[in-house]
Each structure stands twice: as structure tokens, then as C-alpha cells.
Design a protein around this motif. Structure first.
Motif, mmCIF file in Angstrom:
data_model
loop_
_atom_site.group_PDB
_atom_site.id
_atom_site.type_symbol
_atom_site.label_atom_id
_atom_site.label_comp_id
_atom_site.label_asym_id
_atom_site.label_seq_id
_atom_site.Cartn_x
_atom_site.Cartn_y
_atom_site.Cartn_z
ATOM 1 N N HIS A 184 10.456 9.633 23.199
ATOM 2 C CA HIS A 184 9.162 9.726 23.885
ATOM 3 C C HIS A 184 8.689 8.373 24.397
ATOM 4 C CE1 HIS A 184 9.436 13.155 21.020
ATOM 5 N NE2 HIS A 184 9.099 13.814 22.111
ATOM 6 N N ARG A 193 22.964 19.371 32.066
ATOM 7 C CA ARG A 193 22.642 19.148 30.652
ATOM 8 C C ARG A 193 21.285 19.727 30.262
ATOM 9 N NH1 ARG A 193 20.206 16.020 26.663
ATOM 10 N NH2 ARG A 193 18.594 15.792 28.235
ATOM 11 N N ARG A 217 10.373 21.123 25.713
ATOM 12 C CA ARG A 217 10.536 19.756 26.246
ATOM 13 C C ARG A 217 11.266 19.770 27.595
ATOM 14 N NH1 ARG A 217 11.309 14.306 24.388
ATOM 15 N NH2 ARG A 217 11.300 13.084 26.307
ATOM 16 N N ALA A 223 18.402 13.662 20.077
ATOM 17 C CA ALA A 223 19.457 13.931 21.071
ATOM 18 C C ALA A 223 18.995 13.692 22.503
ATOM 19 C CB ALA A 223 19.952 15.355 20.920
ATOM 20 N N ARG A 224 17.756 13.289 22.677
ATOM 21 C CA ARG A 224 17.303 12.893 24.017
ATOM 22 C C ARG A 224 18.230 11.794 24.580
ATOM 23 N NH1 ARG A 224 15.565 14.213 28.633
ATOM 24 N NH2 ARG A 224 14.380 12.660 29.761
ATOM 25 N N ARG A 252 7.695 21.705 17.788
ATOM 26 C CA ARG A 252 8.501 21.992 18.983
ATOM 27 C C ARG A 252 9.966 21.717 18.682
ATOM 28 N NH1 ARG A 252 6.739 18.643 24.233
ATOM 29 N NH2 ARG A 252 8.103 17.039 23.380
#
Ligand code: EPS
Length: 390
Positions: free
Chosen positions: A10, A39, A48, A135-136, A339
Motif C-alpha cells: 500500500h 496477472r 483490491r 504478493a502485491r 479483505r
């Protein structure tokens, strides 16, 4: 070649710097954006992904749509950052403000890096761990992989990925005429599965996991065709291509296992049913009667398709409470979260494709001449004609 990634889930952005990419490789943002979009798709993702529209900015190493040989900087902005500027700000804040800044995390999720990462780095707000272990980060690994895939495609090497299993629902082995057919169909599938007969069942498994506040994992496969023989080496442990690919696969968030070709099945079969018989014909040179070893022998490519699978565990962020301990109060708790994705296996197949492409492209660039695409091409062509006559 090498690369590093940086950025929090974030925070303002994710960055990667790619070093050693050969010069004169045609490269445009579109080449990378296509994979970033792939992806982001996939049935089972949480909210998200509705916030983000991942697009790359190329900030160095490319001029007039061609690589220079200098470091390539790729940046992807987090759209969600605007909701997190206070919580994730770079500037110093007072203790009172810290108290106001909600979202301090003291309750580690089983299966995530939270507890041990906090212990290791001395963070009592576990957000300091999860922001980076999220995993972002795979967004920019896919961006790096897209550049690797561009190198490979210039050399006539084709990379694909697909999903074989989700939450215990297994696809039949894909029967495709050529790799492009596999790519086209899986790109259309909401679960990136070639076998349409199990798509619905996979989606239902994801739906019921979501309804139950649970998550599910699965198995993805990467296939690379058009490789010359002899990429990698048997002479030293750290030059074996399969060892590098295995490391790359298990470096993806939530990946717990890897296998090549028939993989673990080889443990249950005699050698006569495992090893791929060697054939020769005028047109193709050396080929194999089967591809049980997934295109790798002695840590080197054989020239047959490279086939590697990775196992993804279910995502540890669950709506369904699991037992854990609050690190401030030491009280047990079982809390819900805000989330999460209930299944990210389809997206993870795109990540697997990217990281494997990087390892293969890197081995090729190192082996066939580091600096310029034209010399690499010439060297590969020379090796291919030698191998045919060998
Ligand atoms: C992730 C948690 C979720 C996922 C995220 C990985 O993010 P958030 O906490 O913002 O809801 O959506 O994946 C991505 C953002 C992405 O781009 O893949 C986690 O904790 O690993």
C-alpha cells in the motif's frame, strides 16, 4: 542479468531495476502492460484488483522503443496508495499521531510472514512485515518477466502457462495443437484452464471457499518451446538450469513445491518408463520419444519443451477465524479480516510464467553473449545447426 524489486503493497509504487538486459531489444510499455493485465485477472480475486489498473512506466534503459544495454527501471503505481498516505507515509509522525493511525496489526495470521517477520526485524506493528511480504510484489516480477519473454520471443522461444488444479478440482492434461492454441484458450478462461469441462467446477470450488470464509490453492504449469539444447550446465551445482527454475518457482508467494515433467510420479515408475528415448531424423536432428523429464537432463535443456509445475498453498488471509495469539496481550484470538483473495492460482500462473522466463532468458544471455541481441541470435543459430549435425 539480475533484478531487484522494491515497494510496499500500500505504498506509492512498486519498482524493479533490471541489469544486464542486452541492447537493441525492441521494448514498449504495451509489451509489459499486457502481462500486468493478465496477472490482475482470474476468478477468486478480492476487491483490491478493482482498485488497481497496473500499468508500467519505463524510466530508464530504453530509448525510442529499444533497449540501450543500461539498467532498465520499471515502475508501477499503486492506485490504493491514495487511501493509505497517512498510514504508510514516509515522513516522521508523532506518537499521538501513531495512535490515531489505525490499522496497527498485532494479530499474526498463521501461514503468513507476520509473526516471524516481526520477531526477526523487531516490528511490533506487524503491518511493517505484511506490506512487503504481500504478493502485491509479484506485479513487478511479472514486469521483469515480460522483458525476459520479449528476449525469448526475439529468439523464437515461446512461453505459456496454465492452471492444472484448483482446490482439488483437476483438469485433464491439455491436448493442444501448438502452444499458441494453449495460450489463446487459457487467456480467455476465467481460471486460466485449458480444459473447459472443469472450469465451472473450479469456479464453484472458489465460490464455496469464499462463502465459507476460506481459501484454496492449486497447481500451475509453465511450458517453454523452441529452446536450443544445452542451456544450463551439468558441471557445477549452481549452473544447473533446473535448480535455478526450482528456486524461482518457490520464491513466488505461497508456493510450496515444484516438479519437472512427470515430476513426483517418477518415484513410482521403473527407469524404463521414465527416461525419454533418443531419436534422430534428417529434418529435426535429435528428438525424444517422450518428454517425461520435462525438457531437462543434467541441468541442461534437451531441446524438448521445458515443463515445470508449481504448487500454491491456499492464501493464509482468511475470513474464517483461525487460532492465533495477539502479540501485545498474548491472549488467544480468532479474528476475521477485512479483505482478501479467496484464490489467486490463475494470477499465480502468470507470475510463474514470468519468473521461469526470467531464469531461462538469463541463462541464455549469459551463455550466448551478454551484450547485444544480434550476437545472441547468431550464437544460438550456430549452436542449433551444430546440434543438428552432431
Ligand atoms: C495480499 C492481499 C490483498 C491482495 C494482494 C496480496 O491485498 P489487500 O491487502 O490490499 O486487499 O489483493 O494482492 C495484490 C494486491 C496483487 O496485486 O496481487 C497479500 O496479503 O499477500
Amino acid at each position: 542479468m539480475r533484478y531487484l524489486t522494491a515497494g510496499e503493497s500500500h505504498g506509492p509504487q512498486l519498482t524493479t531495476i533490471l541489469e544486464g538486459v542486452p541492447s537493441n531489444l525492441p521494448l514498449k510499455a504495451e509489451d509489459i502492460n499486457e502481462d500486468l493485465a493478465r496477472r490482475q485477472k482470474g476468478y477468486g480475486r478480492g476487491r483490491r484488483m478493482q482498485i488497481e489498473t497496473d500499468e508500467v512506466e519505463i524510466l530508464s534503459g530504453v530509448r525510442h522503443a529499444s533497449t540501450l544495454g543500461s539498467p532498465i527501471t520499471l515502475v508501477v503505481e499503486n492506485n490504493d496508495w491514495k487511501h493509505w498516505t497517512k498510514i504508510m507515509g514516509i515522513e516522521e509522525i508523532s506518537e499521538e499521531e501513531k495512535e490515531e493511525v489505525k490499522r496497527k496489526i498485532t494479530r499474526p495470521r498463521p501461514g503468513h510472514a507476520d509473526l516471524i517477520g516481526g520477531m526477526k526485524y523487531g516490528h511490533r506493528d506487524l503491518r511493517n512485515v505484511l506490506e512487503r511480504s504481500s504478493a502485491r510484489e509479484t506485479t513487478v516480477r511479472v514486469a521483469a518477466g515480460a522483458v525476459a519473454k520479449k528476449i525469448l520471443s526475439e529468439l523464437g522461444i515461446n512461453v505459456a502457462s496454465h492452471v492444472l488444479e484448483i482446490g482439488g478440482v483437476r483438469a485433464n492434461p491439455p491436448q493442444y495443437k501448438n502452444l499458441n492454441e494453449l495460450k489463446d484458450r487459457t487467456n480467455e478462461s476465467p481460471v486460466r484452464c485449458f480444459d473447459q469441462s472443469v472450469e465451472q467446477e473450479m469456479m464453484s470450488a472458489i465460490d464455496s471457499a469464499k462463502e465459507n470464509g476460506d481459501s484454496i490453492g492449486g497447481i500451475v504449469e509453465v511450458i517453454i518451446e523452441g529452446l536450443p539444447p544445452g542451456v544450463g550446465s551439468y558441471v557445477q551445482y549452481d549452473r544447473k538450469l533446473d535448480s535455478k527454475i526450482a528456486a524461482a518457482i518457490v520464491s513466488i508467494n505461497a508456493f510450496k513445491g515444484v516438479e519437472f515433467g512427470i515430476g513426483f510420479e517418477a518415484a513410482r515408475l521403473p527407469g524404463s518408463k521414465v527416461h525419454d528415448e533418443i531419436l534422430w531424423n534428417e529434418e529435426e536432428g535429435y528428438t525424444r520419444g517422450s518428454n517425461n523429464l520435462g525438457g531437462l537432463e543434467g541441468g541442461m535443456t534437451t531441446g524438448m519443451p521445458l515443463v515445470v509445475r508449481g504448487v500454491m498453498k491456499p492464501i493464509p488471509t482468511l475470513y474464517k477465524p483461525l487460532q492465533s495469539v495477539d502479540i501485545d496481550t498474548k491472549e488467544p484470538f480468532s479474528a476475521s479480516i477485512e479483505r482478501s483473495d479467496s484464490c489467486a492460482v490463475p494470477a499465480a500462473s502468470v507470475v510463474a510464467e514470468a519468473v521461469v522466463a526470467w531464469e531461462v532468458a538469463n541463462a541464455i544471455v549469459e551463455q550466448f553473449g551478454h551484450d547485444r541481441m544480434d550476437l545472441i541470435k547468431e550464437n544460438i543459430d550456430r549452436l542449433k545447426s551444430y546440434a543438428g549435425e552432431f
